[in-house]
Design an enzyme around this catalytic site. Structure first.
Site, PDB file in Angstrom:
ATOM      1  N   ARG A 174       0.831  -1.223   0.000  1.00 46.76           N
ATOM      2  CA  ARG A 174       0.000   0.000   0.000  1.00 46.76           C
ATOM      3  C   ARG A 174       0.860   1.266   0.000  1.00 46.76           C
ATOM      4  O   ARG A 174       0.486   2.262   0.633  1.00 46.76           O
ATOM      5  CB  ARG A 174      -0.971   0.023   1.189  1.00 46.76           C
ATOM      6  CG  ARG A 174      -1.903  -1.138   1.256  1.00 46.76           C
ATOM      7  CD  ARG A 174      -2.890  -1.214   0.095  1.00 46.76           C
ATOM      8  NE  ARG A 174      -3.604  -2.473   0.167  1.00 46.76           N
ATOM      9  CZ  ARG A 174      -3.275  -3.557  -0.541  1.00 46.76           C
ATOM     10  NH1 ARG A 174      -2.260  -3.517  -1.402  1.00 46.76           N
ATOM     11  NH2 ARG A 174      -3.949  -4.670  -0.428  1.00 46.76           N
ATOM     12  N   SER A 224     -10.657  -0.703   3.724  1.00 46.12           N
ATOM     13  CA  SER A 224      -9.905  -0.999   4.949  1.00 46.12           C
ATOM     14  C   SER A 224      -9.302   0.278   5.516  1.00 46.12           C
ATOM     15  O   SER A 224      -8.626   1.010   4.796  1.00 46.12           O
ATOM     16  CB  SER A 224      -8.793  -2.006   4.670  1.00 46.12           C
ATOM     17  OG  SER A 224      -9.371  -3.254   4.361  1.00 46.12           O
ATOM     18  N   GLU A 294      -4.247   2.934   6.885  1.00 43.01           N
ATOM     19  CA  GLU A 294      -4.136   2.784   5.433  1.00 43.01           C
ATOM     20  C   GLU A 294      -4.765   4.008   4.758  1.00 43.01           C
ATOM     21  O   GLU A 294      -4.260   4.500   3.759  1.00 43.01           O
ATOM     22  CB  GLU A 294      -4.848   1.505   4.975  1.00 43.01           C
ATOM     23  CG  GLU A 294      -4.787   1.313   3.473  1.00 43.01           C
ATOM     24  CD  GLU A 294      -5.225  -0.066   3.015  1.00 43.01           C
ATOM     25  OE1 GLU A 294      -4.953  -1.071   3.715  1.00 43.01           O
ATOM     26  OE2 GLU A 294      -5.855  -0.142   1.946  1.00 43.01           O
TER      27      GLU A 294
HETATM   28  P1  FAD Z   1      -7.758   8.740  -3.452  1.00 44.68           P
HETATM   29  O1  FAD Z   1      -8.510   8.160  -2.312  1.00 44.68           O
HETATM   30  O2  FAD Z   1      -8.354   9.893  -4.159  1.00 44.68           O
HETATM   31  O3  FAD Z   1      -6.288   9.129  -2.962  1.00 44.68           O
HETATM   32  C1  FAD Z   1      -5.524   8.209  -2.204  1.00 44.68           C
HETATM   33  C2  FAD Z   1      -4.094   8.751  -2.072  1.00 44.68           C
HETATM   34  O4  FAD Z   1      -3.470   8.771  -3.347  1.00 44.68           O
HETATM   35  C3  FAD Z   1      -4.063  10.193  -1.586  1.00 44.68           C
HETATM   36  O5  FAD Z   1      -2.886  10.344  -0.798  1.00 44.68           O
HETATM   37  C4  FAD Z   1      -3.961  11.026  -2.858  1.00 44.68           C
HETATM   38  O6  FAD Z   1      -3.308  12.258  -2.631  1.00 44.68           O
HETATM   39  C5  FAD Z   1      -3.120  10.105  -3.724  1.00 44.68           C
HETATM   40  N1  FAD Z   1      -3.421  10.214  -5.160  1.00 44.68           N
HETATM   41  C6  FAD Z   1      -4.578   9.928  -5.802  1.00 44.68           C
HETATM   42  N2  FAD Z   1      -4.440  10.061  -7.127  1.00 44.68           N
HETATM   43  C7  FAD Z   1      -3.168  10.460  -7.326  1.00 44.68           C
HETATM   44  C8  FAD Z   1      -2.402  10.762  -8.498  1.00 44.68           C
HETATM   45  N3  FAD Z   1      -2.912  10.690  -9.733  1.00 44.68           N
HETATM   46  N4  FAD Z   1      -1.117  11.126  -8.339  1.00 44.68           N
HETATM   47  C9  FAD Z   1      -0.572  11.228  -7.085  1.00 44.68           C
HETATM   48  N5  FAD Z   1      -1.242  10.951  -5.952  1.00 44.68           N
HETATM   49  C10 FAD Z   1      -2.519  10.562  -6.075  1.00 44.68           C
HETATM   50  N6  FAD Z   1      -7.848  -0.734  -1.565  1.00 44.68           N
HETATM   51  C11 FAD Z   1      -7.090  -1.830  -1.829  1.00 44.68           C
HETATM   52  O7  FAD Z   1      -5.859  -1.720  -1.942  1.00 44.68           O
HETATM   53  N7  FAD Z   1      -7.651  -3.064  -1.962  1.00 44.68           N
HETATM   54  C12 FAD Z   1      -8.989  -3.265  -1.879  1.00 44.68           C
HETATM   55  O8  FAD Z   1      -9.454  -4.383  -2.036  1.00 44.68           O
HETATM   56  C13 FAD Z   1      -9.817  -2.120  -1.611  1.00 44.68           C
HETATM   57  N8  FAD Z   1     -11.155  -2.259  -1.482  1.00 44.68           N
HETATM   58  C14 FAD Z   1     -11.919  -1.151  -1.254  1.00 44.68           C
HETATM   59  C15 FAD Z   1     -13.313  -1.312  -1.177  1.00 44.68           C
HETATM   60  C16 FAD Z   1     -14.126  -0.217  -0.941  1.00 44.68           C
HETATM   61  C17 FAD Z   1     -15.620  -0.394  -0.837  1.00 44.68           C
HETATM   62  C18 FAD Z   1     -13.549   1.083  -0.804  1.00 44.68           C
HETATM   63  C19 FAD Z   1     -14.430   2.291  -0.579  1.00 44.68           C
HETATM   64  C20 FAD Z   1     -12.179   1.241  -0.895  1.00 44.68           C
HETATM   65  C21 FAD Z   1     -11.353   0.136  -1.107  1.00 44.68           C
HETATM   66  N9  FAD Z   1      -9.967   0.255  -1.198  1.00 44.68           N
HETATM   67  C22 FAD Z   1      -9.194  -0.842  -1.458  1.00 44.68           C
HETATM   68  C23 FAD Z   1      -9.307   1.567  -0.941  1.00 44.68           C
HETATM   69  C24 FAD Z   1      -9.106   2.458  -2.189  1.00 44.68           C
HETATM   70  O9  FAD Z   1     -10.009   2.127  -3.220  1.00 44.68           O
HETATM   71  C25 FAD Z   1      -7.667   2.373  -2.693  1.00 44.68           C
HETATM   72  O10 FAD Z   1      -6.741   2.819  -1.731  1.00 44.68           O
HETATM   73  C26 FAD Z   1      -7.442   3.179  -3.983  1.00 44.68           C
HETATM   74  O11 FAD Z   1      -6.151   2.902  -4.458  1.00 44.68           O
HETATM   75  C27 FAD Z   1      -7.604   4.689  -3.804  1.00 44.68           C
HETATM   76  O12 FAD Z   1      -7.702   5.262  -5.106  1.00 44.68           O
HETATM   77  P2  FAD Z   1      -8.385   6.668  -5.325  1.00 44.68           P
HETATM   78  O13 FAD Z   1      -8.298   7.009  -6.769  1.00 44.68           O
HETATM   79  O14 FAD Z   1      -9.755   6.682  -4.747  1.00 44.68           O
HETATM   80  O15 FAD Z   1      -7.399   7.597  -4.506  1.00 44.68           O
END
Ligand code: FAD
Length: 302
Positions: A174, A224, A294
């Site tokens: 992560r 998570s 996380e």
């Molecule tokens: P955001 O939440 O918008 O950002 C997360 C971080 O990344 C922040 O620090 C942000 O500043 C940074 N960021 C975002 N985009 C960029 C970019 N383009 N460049 C630089 N920094 C950036 N995660 C898992 O790993 N496994 C799972 O199975 C999983 N299941 C999930 C299930 C549910 C129902 C939910 C709600 C979430 C789940 N997640 C899971 C968590 C989440 O989806 C992941 O962490 C995902 O990678 C976050 O992506 P995001 O685009 O929403 O990022």
């Protein structure tokens, strides 16, 4: 901020808003207003925005789909730049998929399935943007973005474009070194391997069914909340420490999955933070383990 917003609105074809409620941009449906909210329509606009905000001394956070974010109730001082559908192009070229950072991972997996490319099945049910998934090295079922990334195009805060190989991204559990370097993912070249589309569809359907059984997908959440400590699962520890069902305001440690905190309706960031603190205390008292977050925090409440 209004002057800055007016200037940017004239220069950009993407969205520019002031005092934008961040609850609209997080899957937890929590978060106060960002002073300035920008959704650029392309890499050039993004580079321009980052350069401009830096020159103006405006603190800037880049987000994707907000599925791993807890935004403060008081909101975000400065600018939030969202990479969303306006930077969501996907192109399949043989066994490679080029995807812009704002593309939803589910669309990438869908495109891969249709052309018979395997490797993205594990992403089923992860509501991430490609950029957020790479930044977090999102994963499930013993696979993660590290397994499918070929190259990543990144921008630094001065708006300079660079390419990073998968190895240079420094993928860990992560995390990536890109986070520490403050780089922004703008595009990725992802790799798949040929497989029968019907088999891919079946596996993805099965993974989704399994998720629906064990995760409280009927409520807003950020997945998570805590990382798994080495050799164990945070959810198991929280459950064994008696954390399931703990509630502060409308935030609750899910009965279904103890590593999820769900928003039962009008939960605030302060409720979630209080719950996080209580869960940590419970697990530390019972197992002597300090759970690491996380989810990422954005903005600060007093
Ligand atoms: P955001 O939440 O918008 O950002 C997360 C971080 O990344 C922040 O620090 C942000 O500043 C940074 N960021 C975002 N985009 C960029 C970019 N383009 N460049 C630089 N920094 C950036 N995660 C898992 O790993 N496994 C799972 O199975 C999983 N299941 C999930 C299930 C549910 C129902 C939910 C709600 C979430 C789940 N997640 C899971 C968590 C989440 O989806 C992941 O962490 C995902 O990678 C976050 O992506 P995001 O685009 O929403 O990022």
């Amino acid at each position: 901020m209004k002057d800055l917003a007016a200037y940017l609105a004239r220069r950009l074809s993407g969205e520019v808003r002031v005092d934008e409620p961040m609850a609209r941009h997080t899957t937890w449906r929590i978060g106060g207003p960002a002073d300035l909210f920008i959704e650029p329509a392309g890499v050039e606009e993004l580079a321009f925005v980052l350069r401009y905000l830096r020159e103006q001394g405006v603190p800037t956070a880049v987000i994707g789909n907000g599925s791993n974010l807890l935004v403060a109730d008081s909101g975000v001082c400065g600018a939030v730049v969202k990479l969303g559908t306006r930077m969501g192009r996907i192109e399949v070229e043989g066994t490679r998929i080029r995807a812009e950072a704002g593309a939803r991972l589910a669309r990438v997996a869908g495109a891969a399935m249709r052309v018979g490319l395997s490797g993205f099945e594990f992403t089923t049910g992860i509501p991430a943007s490609v950029g957020g998934a790479i930044m977090m090295n999102a994963g499930a079922h013993d696979r993660s973005m590290a397994d499918v990334v070929g190259r990543v195009t990144v921008l630094d805060t001065a708006g300079r474009l660079m390419t990073r190989t998968a190895q240079e991204c420094g993928f860990g559990y992560r995390q990536t070194v890109l986070q520490r370097e403050g780089l922004i993912v703008v595009e990725a070249a992802l790799r798949g391997t040929p497989r029968n589309p019907a088999e891919i569809r079946e596996e993805m359907g099965e993974l989704l069914r399994r998720r629906r059984c064990v995760q409280p997908l009927e409520y807003p959440s950020a997945g998570s909340v805590f990382k798994n400590p080495p050799g164990d699962a945070a959810g198991r520890l929280i459950d064994r420490a008696g954390g399931k069902g703990l509630r502060v305001g409308d935030a609750e440690v899910s009965i279904r999955h103890a590593n999820f905190i769900v928003n039962l309706g009008s939960a605030k960031a302060r409720d979630v933070r209080e719950l996080i603190a209580r869960v940590r205390e419970l697990v530390a008292a019972r197992f002597g383990i300090t759970l690491e977050l996380e989810v990422k925090l954005l903005g600060e409440d007093p």
